[in-house]
Design a protein around this motif. Structure first.
Motif, short mmCIF file in Angstrom:
data_model
loop_
_atom_site.label_atom_id
_atom_site.label_comp_id
_atom_site.label_asym_id
_atom_site.label_seq_id
_atom_site.Cartn_x
_atom_site.Cartn_y
_atom_site.Cartn_z
N VAL C 82 37.40 45.21 21.48
CA VAL C 82 38.74 46.40 20.80
C VAL C 82 39.58 45.21 20.26
N ILE C 83 40.11 44.62 21.22
CA ILE C 83 41.60 43.88 20.67
C ILE C 83 41.58 42.33 19.40
N VAL C 84 40.28 41.81 19.20
CA VAL C 84 39.56 41.13 18.53
C VAL C 84 39.64 41.80 17.59
N LEU C 85 39.09 42.92 17.61
CA LEU C 85 39.05 43.79 16.33
C LEU C 85 40.45 45.01 15.83
N ILE C 86 41.25 44.58 16.01
CA ILE C 86 41.79 45.67 15.43
C ILE C 86 43.36 44.43 15.05
N SER C 87 43.60 43.09 15.73
CA SER C 87 44.80 43.10 16.28
C SER C 87 45.04 42.93 14.65
N GLY C 88 44.90 41.81 14.06
CA GLY C 88 44.58 41.72 12.33
C GLY C 88 45.16 40.26 12.73
N GLY C 89 46.27 40.04 11.16
CA GLY C 89 46.23 38.43 11.35
C GLY C 89 46.08 37.92 10.32
N GLU C 90 46.24 36.72 9.46
CA GLU C 90 46.77 35.75 8.45
C GLU C 90 45.65 35.31 8.25
N HIS C 91 44.79 34.63 9.04
CA HIS C 91 43.54 33.91 9.05
C HIS C 91 42.51 34.58 8.74
N VAL C 92 41.90 34.89 7.95
CA VAL C 92 40.87 36.45 8.30
C VAL C 92 39.36 35.94 8.26
N PHE C 93 38.58 35.92 8.65
CA PHE C 93 37.03 35.52 8.71
C PHE C 93 36.18 37.10 8.66
N TRP C 94 36.22 37.50 8.90
CA TRP C 94 35.43 38.79 8.68
C TRP C 94 36.05 40.65 8.89
N ASN C 95 36.19 40.65 7.98
CA ASN C 95 36.67 42.07 7.63
C ASN C 95 35.67 43.83 7.65
N TRP C 96 36.47 44.72 7.93
CA TRP C 96 35.73 45.73 7.57
C TRP C 96 36.51 46.97 7.56
N ASP C 97 36.87 47.76 6.93
CA ASP C 97 37.13 49.27 6.38
C ASP C 97 36.25 50.18 6.37
N PRO C 98 36.40 50.47 7.82
CA PRO C 98 35.00 52.02 8.00
C PRO C 98 35.90 53.38 7.71
N LEU C 99 37.15 53.53 7.82
CA LEU C 99 38.22 54.10 7.69
C LEU C 99 39.76 54.09 6.69
N PRO C 100 40.36 55.25 6.33
CA PRO C 100 41.21 54.64 5.31
C PRO C 100 42.05 53.98 6.43
N PHE C 101 42.44 55.24 7.66
CA PHE C 101 43.27 54.60 8.60
C PHE C 101 42.75 53.42 10.04
N LEU C 102 41.40 52.93 8.99
CA LEU C 102 41.27 52.45 11.04
C LEU C 102 40.36 50.88 10.13
N SER C 103 41.38 50.11 10.30
CA SER C 103 40.53 48.46 9.57
C SER C 103 40.38 48.23 10.68
N LEU C 104 39.25 46.95 10.78
CA LEU C 104 38.70 46.09 11.57
C LEU C 104 38.42 45.02 10.80
N SER C 105 38.91 43.63 11.51
CA SER C 105 38.75 42.46 11.09
C SER C 105 39.35 41.22 12.31
N VAL C 106 37.88 40.10 11.94
CA VAL C 106 38.67 38.71 13.00
C VAL C 106 39.05 38.40 12.58
N THR C 107 40.61 37.88 13.00
CA THR C 107 40.89 36.89 12.91
C THR C 107 41.73 35.63 13.14
N ARG C 108 42.07 34.73 13.43
CA ARG C 108 42.46 33.44 13.91
C ARG C 108 42.73 34.06 14.58
N GLU C 109 44.15 34.77 14.37
CA GLU C 109 45.33 35.35 15.48
C GLU C 109 44.35 36.41 16.38
#
Lengths: 207, 392, 262, 392
Positions: C82-109
């Motif tokens: 969960v932390i990996v998916l929601i923490s966000g960051g600048e170097h985005v490897f993967w991203n998915w926005d299923p809902l307007p207020f929910l953004s999942l991304s895998v970043t270096r950070e």
């Protein structure tokens, strides 16, 4: 289910301890009054703690792979009130972390808040609310335990979300995510637990 | 010889991080045998018993039931546990349902019997242990002996082939123990193999067909009771004591008395030995008769009349139903345990006695008396009391 | 169904006779150091040292120790995901926005954060297990008294401790009896059988409470519990080892400050 | 005759909403007596025992301790419970604290002893029951016999005058029971009054000074063991059985054998009777000697050397400390229970034996042997092993 050692940053460990401590103080103060009034209360409180520990060390059989277990705290809350239950729970949680490696020491405060304070409070409130209504007593026990169980997990999710807010949407969306993983998957288990404890209650009445 | 029902081949077991509890044990039990596993606390008796129904799986070696290796998948275990009934030492741990009926019905219900089948098996089992009419009672109001019987009924209701008892008489008073051992004999007479574990040597000695002495997770001796308990070295190794009568006979033997090959197992045997030695003979000129009455088939009211018509007769009862019957018909009982032996002893003194019993146990009386007569050279006649004998 | 209690391991472990204060100091300061660390390396270093101590000095066998990590690690991996998916960051490897207020991304950070939390859990767990496996609760009661925990709370804890063990024994026997009579055979039967088990545990506790009151009364209970006086004294060699460990661990915390995986 | 320590005057008790459990009981125990309360389950034994230390207050009638009526206020109860120690049947129900030391210290601490006094009384009590060195162990890791000893130590630490045991040997194996009964004898020898409740007639028969048969809340017989157990009518009323040796002697008597006034209580007595009858005499020309060794005072290493120097000698040990000592010095034990009797039996066959024991029990050996010699007309000499005897 408890938060395990090392998961929360130190700031949050301190904050949850600060939330738990006044409740424990209140519980200890009540406990002292009860024990001074009746020496026989101590052994009874002791076996209640033993009972809670035993229940929480039993795993529900058909749900393999999970570490869900009845908490039994509702019962104690009904007998001794939520604050004394918080003290008993604190001791039981300490034993759980040292005997079973469930939970931890730095996160003990957070776990006391979710399992020892919020859960019993909810269960106790529901019991008080429905006690004198026409709602069937077994249904009351079911609701009290199932909801106490649910709220324990909701609180846990809250604690996690506060510590790790999302970049987009902040605390709220993080809370939704943790809820989705922990609380929602617990719904069937909470229902099973409610059923079990209602049956336990029925069994005790039958004896 | 009957077929082998339960067998162990060099089994070993170690508790996680604990000491080795079973250290290479092999044995076999035949159908219809009465086996006593005797050993001190901590010898591994309970661990071993729990392997009989697959509760514990040996680390190495093999357990066989009906000559087939035990399997430990769910379905095989269910079948095994139905066939090997287990009665725990403490009935309070075994009986947990709120009524006797519900408790006895626990096994059959889990076996998926229909409601009618459950009802029938419960009724049969309760009748068997002499608790008919106890269905609605809550177990915690029963006496220790009654609880034990409920526990046994709960196992009997699944109709097992082998019955395993952990310390069957622990906590029971002498009359309760005696009743229980009679029940075990009755079950054995109906073809069940009975295995008990105990540290009570006085209990195991006269009862068992075969004794297995256990110490430190190993079998140190396996033989008929006189031999197994007769060797003081083994008995000491197993932290046990020698049964009183066997000890007495050993001391007499050391003093030059002649003890026959089969050592005395009962007071009756001992009296026989001492009399033969002191008097040179033990044949009695005019022994009394033993009359047996089957309480299941006799017409009510017959027994009291018959007893009245025979003054000076002593009445004994074997089995719970016979005792209940005697209480109902107000027949005063002289003997309530060791009944057959006591009646033989009376007969040898020229006195008559009546034994109340039921079903399969009637045959046992005849068998036992005949065996004694053959061995001792006395002639004691056994008669059967019929309803028509009322006033004869 | 039943988990083994670590207390039984602790009662016979190789460090049983070492001073409770030293063991507690080692475990607690390790926990604090893990929490203060901002890099992933220091918690791993602490985990390594304490695990080695548990396995060699306390002589706990590897399997028991490894199994203890399973449940918390399962929980940790899910939360870390969960932390990996929601923490966000600048170097985005993967991203998915299923809902307007929910953004999942895998970043270096976010991977760095997740890995860091995972390491901290491993470090913290090993410190907790070090205390749990080397220090029996019976010794900790003495510490609790020294720490000015109110007497009646310690008394309560001691009664709970004693009750746990003999209730567990009874519940275990009841459970075995149920299994022997084919309880837990289907889902529905399982729930029913399980609730009977919990119910008898309750009855057993009730009885135990009654008996405890009598037993205490029969022995002149007057509100006092005896404590086993002093724990073992602090010895020089373990003290030196502890100091060495703390210095090395603190140095690791400082030296690896902010160290990240990627 | 010593003074009366505990007395009941027509006491009655009814459980709330239950049946009357005690229905008019009177008795008195004298200081230093060994009393066995024998009766079936449900006879009211446990209820009665709980009146001895004021746990239950009779509805009517009066309990007296030291000739003063018991009072039921807090202070008097504390004093009473210090003087009357109570050991429950199930030690798990008696052990309260998380370590052996804390548990044994529970009584002394609550009595307000200083820390040094607590420590001393705990050490003494643990040494007494043979558990020195167990202080830091948690009770749940002990064996059944060890738990029982912890429970006893917890009571001994308060130094009571009277010790009450509910079913002392229940759950113990023969060697554990034997050790326990030896401990009771040792305590009795040090002046404590011992009361046990039991349904084990074989246990109570040879041990007790006086037996009280209880049934249905009433005393049905109170006498020395031979008389109390000798009456089959009372024994049947109390759902008990006649002890084996007593039954055997009764059967022999019916057959015209002469049984002296004091009925046989042990195998030794029985051998004596049978030999006298069969041979006309029981005096032995050259009996062996019995050597007694006090393990508390003998120098370490003496015993093994002495045993080596006396081939063919049999060694027995009485009491836990003696057994621990034998294990430490690697002396092989022949006898571990009924030691004195077994050594007398050996001596009568002209063979020597050595008894290891401690403290007050040394005197007991001499007493017992002298009593036997006086009764039987034999002369067996008892010698004391001294450190200087090493190679003699």
């Amino acid at each position: 289910m408890h938060i395990m050692e090392g998961f929360l940053p130190w700031q949050w460990c301190v904050i949850w301890w600060l939330v738990a401590l006044p409740c424990l103080m209140l519980g200890i103060w009540q406990l002292k009054k009860v024990i001074n009034a009746d020496r026989e209360a101590l052994p009874l409180l002791g076996v209640t703690g033993g009972f809670i520990f035993i229940l929480s060390s039993l795993k529900l059989p058909s749900v393999t792979g999970s570490c869900s277990h009845p908490t039994g705290t509702g019962l104690s809350a009904i007998c001794f009130g939520p604050w004394i239950t918080a003290v008993i729970c604190a001791i039981v949680l300490l034993f759980q972390s040292l005997f079973l490696a469930h939970g931890g020491l730095s996160v003990l405060g957070a776990n006391i808040v979710s399992m020892g304070i919020v859960g019993p409070l909810v269960g106790y409130a529901i019991y008080r609310l429905l006690k004198d209504t026409s709602v069937n007593i077994y249904l009351t026990v079911f609701l009290a335990t199932a909801l106490a169980d649910m709220f324990t997990y909701v609180t846990t999710s809250l604690e996690l979300a506060l510590a790790y807010p999302a970049e987009v949407g902040g605390f709220a969306s993080s809370f939704v995510m943790f809820m989705a993983i922990f609380a929602v998957t617990q719904v069937p288990l909470a229902i099973v637990e409610g059923v079990v404890l209602a049956l336990v209650f029925k069994y005790i009445v039958a004896l | 010889m009957s077929s082998i029902v339960l067998e162990a081949r060099d089994i070993r077991y170690r508790y996680p991080r604990g000491q080795e509890a079973i250290r290479g044990i092999s044995f076999h039990f035949r159908r219809g045998e009465k086996i006593a596993l005797v050993g001190p606390n901590g010898a591994g008796k309970s661990t071993l018993l729990q392997m009989f129904n697959g509760m514990i799986r040996p680390d190495s070696g093999m357990m066989l039931f009906d000559n087939r290796p035990m399997e430990y998948d769910r379905a095989s275990l269910r079948e095994l546990r139905r066939k090997v009934g287990f009665v725990l030492q403490n009935p309070d741990r075994q009986i947990i349902a709120p009524t006797v009926y519900q408790d006895v019905a626990f096994g059959p219900t889990n076996l998926g019997y229909s409601e009618a089948e459950v009802r029938e098996s419960v009724t049969t089992a309760l009748r068997h242990v002499g608790l008919a009419g106890f269905e609605r009672r809550p177990p915690h109001q029963l006496s220790g002996g009654e609880k034990k019987r409920v526990a046994i009924a709960g196992v009997l209701a699944m109709d097992p082939d082998v019955l395993v008892f952990d310390e069957p008489t622990s906590g029971l008073d002498p009359s309760g123990s005696e009743d229980l051992m009679e029940l075990l004999d009755e079950l054995n007479h109906e073809g069940k193999t009975i295995v008990i574990s105990t540290h009570d040597v006085e209990l195991a000695y006269p009862w068992a067909d075969r004794v297995i002495l256990l110490a430190d997770g190993q079998i140190i001796k396996e033989d008929i009771p006189d031999v197994a308990f007769g060797n003081t070295k083994f008995v000491r190794m197993a932290h046990l004591s020698v049964p009183t009568l066997l000890e007495l006979s050993a001391e007499l033997e050391k003093r030059g008395f002649f003890i026959p090959g089969r050592k005395p197992r009962s007071v009756l045997d001992m009296v026989h030995i001492i009399e033969s030695q002191a008097r040179g003979s033990c044949c009695h000129p005019a022994p009394g008769t033993i009359t047996v009455c089957n309480v299941d088939t006799i017409a009510p009211g017959t027994t009291p009349l018959w007893v009245q018509a025979h003054p000076g007769i002593a009445v004994g009862a074997m089995g719970t139903r016979a005792k209940q019957c005697a209480a109902m018909e107000q027949v005063a009982l002289e003997f309530t345990y060791g009944v057959i032996d006591k009646c033989i002893l009376r007969a040898l003194r020229g006195k008559d006695s009546l034994i109340l019993t039921n079903g399969s146990m009637v045959g046992r009386v005849t068998e036992r008396v005949e065996a004694y007569c053959k061995e001792s050279g006395n002639v004691i006649s056994v008669a059967l009391l019929e309803t028509t004998d009322r006033l004869s | 169904m039943f988990e083994e209690l670590l207390e039984d391991v602790a009662q016979t472990n190789g460090l049983r006779e070492t001073s409770t204060w030293l063991k507690l100091a080692a475990g607690l300061s390790a926990i604090v150091l893990c929490l203060l660390s901002t890099g992933y390396a220091a918690p791993l270093f602490i985990a390594l040292v304490l695990s080695a101590a548990i396995l060699t000095l306390a002589r706990v066998d590897l399997r028991t120790y490894a199994e203890l990590f399973l449940v918390p690690l399962w929980f940790a991996l899910m939360s870390v995901a969960v932390i990996v998916l929601i923490s966000g960051g600048e170097h985005v490897f993967w991203n998915w926005d299923p809902l307007p207020f929910l953004s999942l991304s895998v970043t270096r950070e976010s991977i760095n954060t997740g890995f860091f939390v995972l390491c901290r859990v491993i470090g913290g767990m090993s410190a907790l297990l070090f205390i749990a496996l080397t220090t029996p609760m019976t010794d900790l009661f003495v510490v609790m008294r020294k720490a000015r925990v109110p007497d009646f709370v310690i008394d309560l804890a001691m009664i709970i401790y004693r009750t746990i063990f003999f209730l567990l024994d009874q519940v275990r026997q009841i459970y075995h009896a149920q299994v022997m009579r084919l309880g837990y055979s289907g889902w529905k039967e399982s729930v029913h059988t399980f609730s009977v088990l919990c119910g008898s545990a309750f009855i057993a506790s009730w009885d135990a409470g009654d008996d405890l009151v009598r037993a205490m009364d029969a022995r002149c209970y007057d509100g006092k519990f005896a404590l086993l006086g002093e724990n073992r004294p602090v010895e020089l060699r373990p003290l030196a080892a502890l100091a060495l460990f703390l210095i090395a661990a603190s140095a690791a915390v400082v030296a690896t400050q902010g160290m990240t995986l990627l």
